[in-house]
Design an enzyme around this catalytic site. Structure first.
Site, short mmCIF file in Angstrom:
data_model
loop_
_atom_site.label_atom_id
_atom_site.label_comp_id
_atom_site.label_asym_id
_atom_site.label_seq_id
_atom_site.Cartn_x
_atom_site.Cartn_y
_atom_site.Cartn_z
N GLY A 172 35.49 41.82 54.65
CA GLY A 172 36.36 40.84 54.00
C GLY A 172 37.69 40.69 54.73
O GLY A 172 37.95 41.32 55.76
N ASP A 213 26.28 50.45 48.47
CA ASP A 213 26.31 49.81 47.15
C ASP A 213 27.24 50.63 46.26
O ASP A 213 26.85 51.69 45.75
CB ASP A 213 24.90 49.76 46.55
N ILE A 214 28.47 50.15 46.08
CA ILE A 214 29.45 50.95 45.33
C ILE A 214 29.11 51.03 43.85
O ILE A 214 29.67 51.87 43.13
CB ILE A 214 30.88 50.43 45.51
N TYR A 258 34.09 41.72 43.54
CA TYR A 258 33.44 40.45 43.21
C TYR A 258 34.59 39.47 42.99
O TYR A 258 35.35 39.59 42.03
CB TYR A 258 32.61 40.59 41.94
N THR A 259 34.74 38.49 43.90
CA THR A 259 35.91 37.63 43.86
C THR A 259 35.59 36.16 43.58
O THR A 259 36.49 35.31 43.65
CB THR A 259 36.67 37.70 45.20
N ASP A 300 46.62 39.30 40.77
CA ASP A 300 47.54 38.64 39.83
C ASP A 300 46.79 38.06 38.63
O ASP A 300 47.40 37.74 37.61
CB ASP A 300 48.31 37.55 40.54
N TYR A 313 36.70 37.18 35.78
CA TYR A 313 37.17 37.84 37.00
C TYR A 313 38.40 38.70 36.72
O TYR A 313 38.44 39.89 37.05
CB TYR A 313 37.48 36.81 38.08
N LYS A 322 38.73 42.85 36.77
CA LYS A 322 39.69 43.50 37.67
C LYS A 322 40.65 44.38 36.87
O LYS A 322 41.03 45.48 37.31
CB LYS A 322 40.46 42.47 38.49
N TRP A 334 46.88 35.36 46.15
CA TRP A 334 46.77 34.23 47.07
C TRP A 334 46.59 34.72 48.51
O TRP A 334 47.33 34.32 49.41
CB TRP A 334 48.00 33.33 46.95
#
Length: 286
Positions: free
Chosen positions: A10, A35-36, A60-61, A101, A124, A128, A149
């Protein structure tokens, strides 16, 4: 220093590898190699490598897809984070976890501090936040870095999307009523390295983001202005639109500016100079 890095493919993972200090040993992992969400696999990897530091840049974003894939998002962002925190504790390794954020609802009028009330608007952000809580419940010496961002020369991000669309389209509508702080992934990587090498830094939550807030519309304008200075061929008209004009499955916080005084106080780390970083990566991308 032996470092186990997740999310190595990433934006942050790539930038972190670029900045690894000489002499440090790193094991880069991604979804294909570790695989975490599988605790046994995580423990086996950590027991084998015996890291001094684990940096969890995996997540996962897909903000909108998370609304329909809540179980997958939770597995990665909560269970995966918890597995890594447990594994770090198991071998007495420092643990850095990256958050967002999006744990806030965006109703504030002043920059969010680490102690402010969280209230994520979507799946999401909720996963998080739950990941943060699970990590700190395992070991309160873990370090959670909330950022926002994120952009870089790697992967998929707003800067690269704007540059791609700007070549083919004469006009782009960009949301003008959401404000935040662009953050260069390379600066996040540098902040991580400074944090782990500072013995005075305590576990807990830290905010880290760009040094100047903008709307997405203003960010887009800055991108095209900088790109044209280095020979960019696109010349789209950028128009500001409202969030209502661009509906998405997941709601976004309209105000997600983060207060970074805590990280400055503990380590002297300055916010991301995102405009300088933008100039540098435009040269690479154009």
């Amino acid at each position: 220093m032996r470092v186990l890095l997740t999310g190595a493919d990433g934006q942050l993972g790539r930038c972190f590898q670029d900045r690894l200090p000489v002499g440090w040993v790193i094991r880069e992992t991604d979804a294909k190699t570790l695989d975490i969400t599988d605790s046994l696999a995580v423990f086996a990897e950590v027991d084998s490598f015996k890291p001094d530091l684990i940096v969890n840049a995996a997540a996962y974003t897909a903000v909108d897809k998370a609304e329909s894939e809540s179980e997958i998002a939770s597995l990665v962002n909560v269970d995966g984070a918890r597995n890594l925190a447990n594994a770090a504790l198991r071998v007495n390794a420092k643990f850095i976890h990256i958050s967002t954020d999006y744990v806030f609802d965006g109703n504030a009028v002043t920059p969010y501090q680490e102690t402010d009330v969280t209230n994520p608007l979507g799946i999401y952000g909720k996963t998080k936040l739950d990941g943060e809580l699970s990590v700190l419940a395992v070991n309160d010496e873990s370090i959670v870095i909330r950022t926002a961002w994120v952009f870089s020369e790697y992967g998929n991000n707003f800067v690269k999307t704007m540059l791609r669309l700007g070549v083919d389209r004469a006009c782009l509508g960009v949301v003008a009523d959401q404000r935040g702080c662009p953050t260069y992934a390379g600066d996040i990587a540098n902040a991580i390295l400074l944090l782990v090498q500072n013995s005075n830094v305590k576990g807990g939550i830290y905010h880290y983001c760009g040094d100047k807030d903008v709307s997405w519309f203003e960010f887009a304008e800055a991108i095209f202005k900088q790109a044209k200075m280095v020979g960019y061929s696109g010349s789209p008209e950028v128009k500001g639109i409202t969030t209502k004009d661009y509906p998405t499955p997941a709601a976004r916080p309209k105000y997600s500016i983060l207060n970074c005084q805590k990280i400055k106080q503990y380590s002297g780390i300055e916010e991301s100079d995102w405009r300088t970083a933008l100039a540098a990566i435009c040269i690479k991308l154009i």
